[in-house]
Enzyme design. Structure first.
Site, short mmCIF file in Angstrom:
data_model
loop_
_atom_site.label_atom_id
_atom_site.label_comp_id
_atom_site.label_asym_id
_atom_site.label_seq_id
_atom_site.Cartn_x
_atom_site.Cartn_y
_atom_site.Cartn_z
N GLY A 17 0.82 -1.20 0.00
CA GLY A 17 0.00 0.00 0.00
C GLY A 17 0.86 1.25 0.00
N ALA A 18 0.23 2.38 0.33
CA ALA A 18 0.94 3.65 0.31
C ALA A 18 1.91 3.79 1.48
CB ALA A 18 -0.06 4.80 0.34
N ASP A 136 -9.77 4.12 8.44
CA ASP A 136 -9.85 3.54 7.09
C ASP A 136 -10.89 2.42 7.09
OD1 ASP A 136 -9.34 3.12 4.42
OD2 ASP A 136 -7.49 1.98 4.75
#
Length: 231
Positions: A17-18, A136
């Site tokens: 992911g980021a 999230d």
């Protein structure tokens, strides 16, 4: 002379992911998940290290706090501040709630969908009542085991919000993020989010917090709709 076995082995990349990479591995022979946070090369190394350790500590603290509240979260096996890693329980028999919803829609199992929505709403309500924001909330960050236990995962953006005003905004945004995720991902799951919201409200015992959170949520929704109309 014999050497000690490595803490973890058989490392296999699952996704990236980021902010971090996720690996499946063996931890002293036990299946586990290894989460590694990236080095941010645009930051000074000392600053990057300090920020990363602070965020790791926050993630571990809130994962543990959620478990103390009776919310199912992966158990933590090992933390390595230097390597920026957390080794945690691998729920290998679990499916993402996203996948479960898709299956239930195909089967037209409205009863199970409603039960799942109620379970999600009650779980989020318990988290929010403790002034913890997940950060999230999507159906990909929820797992359902074979015996029907709902797990919340990925607390990398989670936070404890002591300030009441900031808390209400953060809780409302948490709910709105989940609503948008469900609308975008599960368009055929009619009434799914409204069932989540009903269970959520029922789980908040503090009537004042419940009312203020719902009012703020409607305000956040209104702002979101205006942004969508503007483009």
């Amino acid at each position: 002379m014999e050497t000690a076995p490595p803490v973890y082995s058989n490392i296999e990349l699952i996704c990236q992911g980021a902010e971090a990479r996720l690996f499946r591995c063996l931890y002293f022979g036990r299946r586990a998940i290894l989460k590694e946070r990236f080095v941010k090369t645009y930051r000074h190394p000392d600053l990057d290290s300090a920020i990363t350790v602070q965020r790791l500590k926050g993630e571990v603290r809130l994962l543990t706090r959620a478990k103390q509240l009776g919310i199912h979260t992966p158990s933590i096996y090992h933390i390595d501040w230097t390597r920026r890693t957390i080794v945690m329980e691998d729920l290998n028999d679990a499916r993402t709630v996203k996948s479960v919803i898709d299956t239930l829609i195909q089967e037209q199992n409205t009863v199970k969908l409603e039960e799942l929505a109620q379970q999600i709403g009650a779980t989020i309500g318990r988290l929010h009542q403790a002034q913890i924001v997940h950060g999230d909330l999507t159906t990909s960050n929820m797992l359902l085991t074979e015996n029907g236990q709902l797990y919340l995962i990925d607390f990398g953006l989670s936070a404890y919000i002591p300030n009441k005003t900031q808390m209400l905004e953060a809780l409302a945004v948490d709910l709105y993020v989940l609503e948008r995720a469900i609308i975008c991902t599960h368009q055929k799951a009619k009434h799914f989010f409204s069932n989540i919201l009903m269970a959520y409200k029922s789980s908040i015992s503090d009537e004042k917090q419940r009312t203020l959170t719902m009012n703020k949520y409607e305000e956040v929704r209104s702002r979101g709709r205006k942004r969508s109309m503007v483009g």
